[in-house]
Design a protein around this motif. Structure first.
Motif, PDB file in Angstrom:
ATOM      1  N   THR A   1       0.867  -1.169   0.000  1.00 33.12           N
ATOM      2  CA  THR A   1       0.000   0.000   0.000  1.00 33.12           C
ATOM      3  C   THR A   1       0.907   1.223   0.000  1.00 33.12           C
ATOM      4  O   THR A   1       1.843   1.303   0.805  1.00 33.12           O
ATOM      5  CB  THR A   1      -0.933   0.014   1.226  1.00 33.12           C
ATOM      6  OG1 THR A   1      -1.659  -1.212   1.267  1.00 33.12           O
ATOM      7  CG2 THR A   1      -1.910   1.174   1.159  1.00 33.12           C
TER       8      THR A   1
ATOM      9  N   ARG B   1      -1.013  -4.221  -5.414  1.00 38.19           N
ATOM     10  CA  ARG B   1      -0.643  -2.896  -4.919  1.00 38.19           C
ATOM     11  C   ARG B   1      -1.805  -1.919  -5.022  1.00 38.19           C
ATOM     12  O   ARG B   1      -2.560  -1.939  -5.979  1.00 38.19           O
ATOM     13  CB  ARG B   1       0.534  -2.383  -5.754  1.00 38.19           C
ATOM     14  CG  ARG B   1       1.078  -1.055  -5.331  1.00 38.19           C
ATOM     15  CD  ARG B   1       2.176  -0.602  -6.260  1.00 38.19           C
ATOM     16  NE  ARG B   1       1.602   0.178  -7.348  1.00 38.19           N
ATOM     17  CZ  ARG B   1       2.244   0.493  -8.469  1.00 38.19           C
ATOM     18  NH1 ARG B   1       3.462   0.069  -8.682  1.00 38.19           N
ATOM     19  NH2 ARG B   1       1.655   1.220  -9.386  1.00 38.19           N
ATOM     20  N   SER B   2      -1.914  -1.068  -4.003  1.00 41.28           N
ATOM     21  CA  SER B   2      -2.829   0.068  -4.031  1.00 41.28           C
ATOM     22  C   SER B   2      -1.994   1.323  -3.840  1.00 41.28           C
ATOM     23  O   SER B   2      -1.118   1.364  -2.974  1.00 41.28           O
ATOM     24  CB  SER B   2      -3.862  -0.021  -2.902  1.00 41.28           C
ATOM     25  OG  SER B   2      -4.642  -1.185  -3.045  1.00 41.28           O
TER      26      SER B   2
END
Length: 164
Positions: free
Chosen positions: A101, A138-139
């Motif tokens: 993140t 993934r963010s």
């Protein structure tokens, strides 16, 4: 004696082979810099690493300024090097990371927008690269601010490996 050496090589290869099966990385179609998702095998050891910030690159600059820490790409590389060290201290590698993140603030000179290209350039040096071909789920989000005005990016990761 020769078969003993071969057996030793096979045993040495087992942890790497076992670790390769700990995370099932589900790719994107079409190809992308990130995964669609990741599935961690039952019984895997999981390490949740707290968000990390960049280290200063120019001690002559006030520590409260972006100039002391660099642009988004520079801060990204600094953070990934820090993460690499923290993981290694626990017996993990960057290739064990499966989830990330990323929190990014507006970059100077970007009209209130995050420098996503700068982040991606730094990310590309550590993931989907020769040293680590793995990608992660993934963010990436733009936030109003981080722990101080000098920080442009914060990254938290989760890694998994076979239990020892």
């Amino acid at each position: 004696m020769k078969s003993l050496a071969i057996a030793a090589l096979l045993v040495a290869a087992l942890p790497a082979a076992a670790n390769a099966q700990v995370v099932n990385r589900i790719g994107n179609t079409p190809q992308a810099r990130i995964l669609t998702g990741a599935i961690v095998a039952p019984g895997a050891e999981i390490f949740h690493l707290s968000g990390q910030l960049a280290s200063p690159i120019d001690p002559s600059k006030p520590a409260t300024t972006v100039e002391a820490f660099g642009d988004t790409k520079t801060q990204t590389i600094s953070i990934f090097n820090k993460i690499k060290t923290i993981l290694a201290a626990q017996g993990y590698t960057m290739s064990d990371i499966f989830k990330m993140t990323v929190f990014v603030t507006a970059a100077p000179g970007m009209d209130g927008k995050m420098d996503f290209a700068g982040f991606n350039a730094g990310y590309g040096e550590f993931f989907g690269a020769a040293e680590n071909p793995n990608k992660v789920a993934r963010s990436t989000v733009q936030v109003a601010g981080l722990a101080g005005p000098n920080f442009l990016i914060e990254i938290e990761v989760t890694a998994a490996r076979a239990k020892k």
